[in-house]
Scaffold this motif. Structure first.
Motif, short mmCIF file in Angstrom:
data_model
loop_
_atom_site.label_atom_id
_atom_site.label_comp_id
_atom_site.label_asym_id
_atom_site.label_seq_id
_atom_site.Cartn_x
_atom_site.Cartn_y
_atom_site.Cartn_z
N ASP A 36 8.16 -3.00 4.59
CA ASP A 36 8.27 -3.70 5.97
C ASP A 36 6.84 -3.63 6.51
O ASP A 36 6.46 -4.21 7.54
N MET A 37 5.93 -2.69 6.05
CA MET A 37 4.39 -2.69 6.79
C MET A 37 3.55 -3.59 6.14
O MET A 37 3.66 -3.97 5.13
N ALA A 38 2.49 -3.92 7.14
CA ALA A 38 1.26 -4.88 6.63
C ALA A 38 0.59 -3.93 5.69
O ALA A 38 0.44 -2.72 5.76
N ALA A 39 -0.10 -4.64 4.85
CA ALA A 39 -0.76 -3.91 3.70
C ALA A 39 -1.90 -3.02 4.48
O ALA A 39 -2.11 -1.95 3.64
N SER A 40 -2.62 -3.36 5.33
CA SER A 40 -3.74 -2.63 6.07
C SER A 40 -3.04 -1.43 6.57
O SER A 40 -3.54 -0.21 6.54
N ASP A 41 -1.70 -1.36 7.02
CA ASP A 41 -1.14 -0.33 7.74
C ASP A 41 -0.68 0.77 6.43
O ASP A 41 -0.76 2.00 6.59
N VAL A 42 -0.38 0.32 5.22
CA VAL A 42 0.06 1.21 4.07
C VAL A 42 -1.22 1.73 3.69
O VAL A 42 -1.41 2.92 3.53
N ALA A 43 -2.08 1.10 3.72
CA ALA A 43 -3.47 1.76 3.32
C ALA A 43 -3.94 2.75 4.20
O ALA A 43 -4.33 3.93 3.70
N LEU A 44 -3.79 2.58 5.48
CA LEU A 44 -4.32 3.74 6.53
C LEU A 44 -3.31 4.76 6.02
O LEU A 44 -3.72 6.05 6.34
N ILE A 45 -1.98 4.64 6.14
CA ILE A 45 -1.12 5.66 5.57
C ILE A 45 -1.58 6.68 4.46
O ILE A 45 -1.53 7.90 4.56
N LEU A 46 -2.07 5.57 3.38
CA LEU A 46 -2.24 6.19 2.10
C LEU A 46 -3.48 7.12 2.53
O LEU A 46 -3.65 8.30 1.98
N GLU A 47 -4.60 6.77 3.16
CA GLU A 47 -5.85 7.26 3.49
C GLU A 47 -5.53 8.87 4.18
O GLU A 47 -6.28 9.64 4.09
#
Lengths: 453, 453
Positions: A36-47
């Protein structure tokens, strides 16, 4: 229909929810949240996650988003995720990427994987990427996209409008269409805003900006960033030596360059690689940091060997030993202030041949003035503390010498390093501190030996 | 018609030419050169010149460009030039500026001048500016422009096209028009590119992006910058608590925020004010830098007073005095590496409640591993140098303690400072170095006193 207002606590909340859901093994729930998240938000979570959590999350993401997510990640994390993927998966994930981002990723792949990824691509994509890879890293060419839309000067606006409607869409971050002659030489630019506001019967030539500046493909990317900042550009055309249009650079890539350069300066001054991943594995980080510590150990041993030369004085006067760290410490701080100023000046393009001598003179003057001020202060401080006026005088004298040297060294070391093509942000601090430590100890222990022995 | 390709040596050349022309008193020539340049280039020349040259150049610039040039200058230089202008001149120079830039300048003026400048403005401008000034500094409101173009959802594209042609132009950096209801609530956004490529008979509602994110007016500007970076935005609407459209933020102002924040971190870590002007006057710079040096003097005296507690040991063993700077030095470097990493993580929004404990644990582990590695190395180095195995053991033990503390302190100090609302980039380095100096000296001199006395 209501619109999403951004909540700065959102990431924090999501991260907590994800961590909890993972902890209780609710993988399907986590998968749904991630999809459900935008790619940039997933990236932030991974970081923001520790290594183990990252591996799990990476398995659960929407595979369609993989490429977009990779684009947003820091270099070290990106490399580590890609190294765990098959070449086919890498090719699939990267198929929709901008050329420049794709080239950036391919550059970091091992040769065998790299070739396999290229083979899994369509021939058109492969050609595009191979061209992008032909430009050296950190130049305009390496951050350029080739998806430009060009116009001829002698058509009317309404013809262009019909063409655009037929085309159906424009590449991301397009604010200006470039006007070229039949040899692809750039003649000017037409902003989308002008196409919308001008009379449709006018020609492109009459509304184009003939002063549009083009960027040479081999310009270093930090100079490109300075131009974008100075002129508030959204995009700019890139040309070869014959002024032929090759592509365009957009502000989003420039923002990445600015952020990377700034991180590089800040992390570099602390002796860190700016690729280092905040939540990366312990062993990797430990080894990454040892180069700087090795250099510092030599610097510290050098300083100790200076003290060693004055063993006799130190044997006789324990007070000298007690006070001997003050002078190097003040010199180090004063020198680092100057160093930071000069490194920033170099980065902003403010310092060149014509004004560097003036700048060194200015910093020398500040060092001398600082030296006088602090030598008086430390003279009284030590006189009062140790009830020994001569000792106060000695440390004051050493302070004056070291602060003056610190001003001179803080300004000239980065300029010298730049001339030698060594990055001042990286090496400047260590060289400077070594100078101020050695001079500070020499001055204080030397004066003490002369006057007390 | 040929197009200007940018030459990175140009500024350097121009600066040399100007300096020469000024030196030989060719003021008319200098004036002509300045009038031919873009405002941003004049600003760069001013930034790169010593104070006296600046005063002369400032007299010779095109007065029509004064406002634009001021907008491009660093804060300290801008303030010093404005302080030499009459309020009328300031009002005249600033009349064409963006609201946010104008508010930024007015904020820094002395009260008397500020009021006069406001009085010399047209009532419309004054209203605009007073509103901008009502938003706190460093929030979305303070970098927002109010020149938005809005659309209603139920009109057709061709009606919008007619309206735009009648309007004749669009505000700078407009990439998206905002769709609002009759209460000015944002419903979505329409990109200029879509207006150009979609069928003119469609309605705005059918082509608008209803997912357009709005920024709350009180969001801190660094969070706004993170959002722009993450989503590659060119502009974004700003709304109040009732989700009513107030204005828009554009990427050029965001780039300034990113650059300023980055400079702030880098300069702050070296104990410098990020407003400091590279070519500013000597006396001003000297005093600006003394706060940091004062704090450092106290830190150095604190370290000296730790040594003072071990006067007996130092009296008896000069070798201890010679070696005593090594342990604090290595701890300082290791701690600063961690500090830089954590400060960057905070700035990028990667570190929060949920992962900070993990991060501290990781850095503690790295500190401990580093400690083991370097204590073994320094043990052998000192054993070989001083031919004293016990001494090597002492310094190795102290190193292990101090490197472990450095990892813990480097990670927890910035997080703690952030909780206390103290800027970690500013205070972190000094607090950390004090900790590693004091612990390093305590550990080494303490162990020496226990085992050697």
């Amino acid at each position: 229909m209501s619109i999403e207002v951004i909540d700065s606590e959102l990431t924090e909340q999501r991260l907590n929810q994800l961590t909890q859901a993972l902890g209780s093994g609710m993988f399907v729930h986590v998968r749904n949240m991630l999809h459900d998240m935008a790619a940039s938000d997933v990236a932030l979570i991974l970081e923001s996650s520790p290594p183990k959590t990252r591996q799990v999350l990476w398995q659960l993401i929407d595979q369609e988003q993989a490429g977009e997510i990779l684009e947003e990640l820091g270099e070290e994390l990106k490399d580590s995720l890609i190294s765990g993927m098959t070449p086919e998966k890498v090719a699939q994930a990267t198929s929709g990427m901008d050329t420049d981002d794709l080239a950036y990723i391919l550059r970091s792949l091992p040769d065998a994987v790299y070739k396999k990824v290229l083979q899994s691509m369509s021939s058109q994509d492969r050609h595009r990427v191979e061209q992008a890879l032909s430009y050296p890293e950190d130049t305009a060419g390496s951050i350029m996209n080739t998806d430009t839309v060009t116009l001829r000067p002698d058509v009317n606006i309404d013809v262009v409008l019909r063409y655009l409607r037929q085309r159906g869409n424009l590449p991301d971050t397009t604010d200006t269409l470039y006007v070229v002659d039949k040899n692809d030489h750039v003649l000017g630019g037409v902003r989308l805003a002008d196409l919308l506001t001008c009379n449709p019967s006018e020609t492109i030539r009459s509304i184009m900006d003939p002063e549009l500046e083009s960027i040479p493909v081999d310009m270093p990317d930090n100079e490109v960033a300075q131009l974008f900042e100075r002129h508030d550009w959204i995009s700019a055309p890139v040309v070869d030596e014959q002024q032929k249009l090759l592509g365009r650079i957009t502000i989003d890539d420039v923002v990445d360059v600015i952020r990377e350069d700034a991180e590089h300066s800040m992390m570099g001054m602390a002796g860190m690689d700016d690729d280092e991943d905040t939540f990366g594995p312990v062993m990797k980080s430990t080894f990454r940091r040892s180069l700087w510590l090795t250099i510092n150990l030599f610097a510290a041993l050098l300083a100790a060997s200076v003290s060693n030369m004055f063993e006799g004085t130190l044997e006789q006067f324990a007070t000298i030993a007690i006070l001997m760290t003050i002078v190097p410490s003040m010199g180090g701080v004063a020198g680092n202030q100057t160093l930071a100023l000069v490194i920033r000046g170099i980065a902003l393009g403010h310092i060149g041949q014509s004004n560097s001598r003036w700048l060194i003179g200015k910093e020398l003057a500040i060092g001398f003035l600082n030296g006088i001020m602090w030598s008086v202060l430390v003279f009284f401080a030590v006189w009062l503390w140790k009830d020994d006026m001569a000792l106060g005088g000695l440390i004051g004298g050493a302070m004056l010498i070291n602060m003056t040297v610190a001003g001179l060294a803080g300004a000239s070391i980065p300029l010298l390093l730049k001339k030698l093509n060594i990055d001042p942000a990286l090496a400047g601090g260590m060289v400077l501190t070594t100078v101020t430590d050695v001079i500070g100890l020499f001055a204080f222990l030397g004066l003490a030996t002369i006057f007390l022995m």
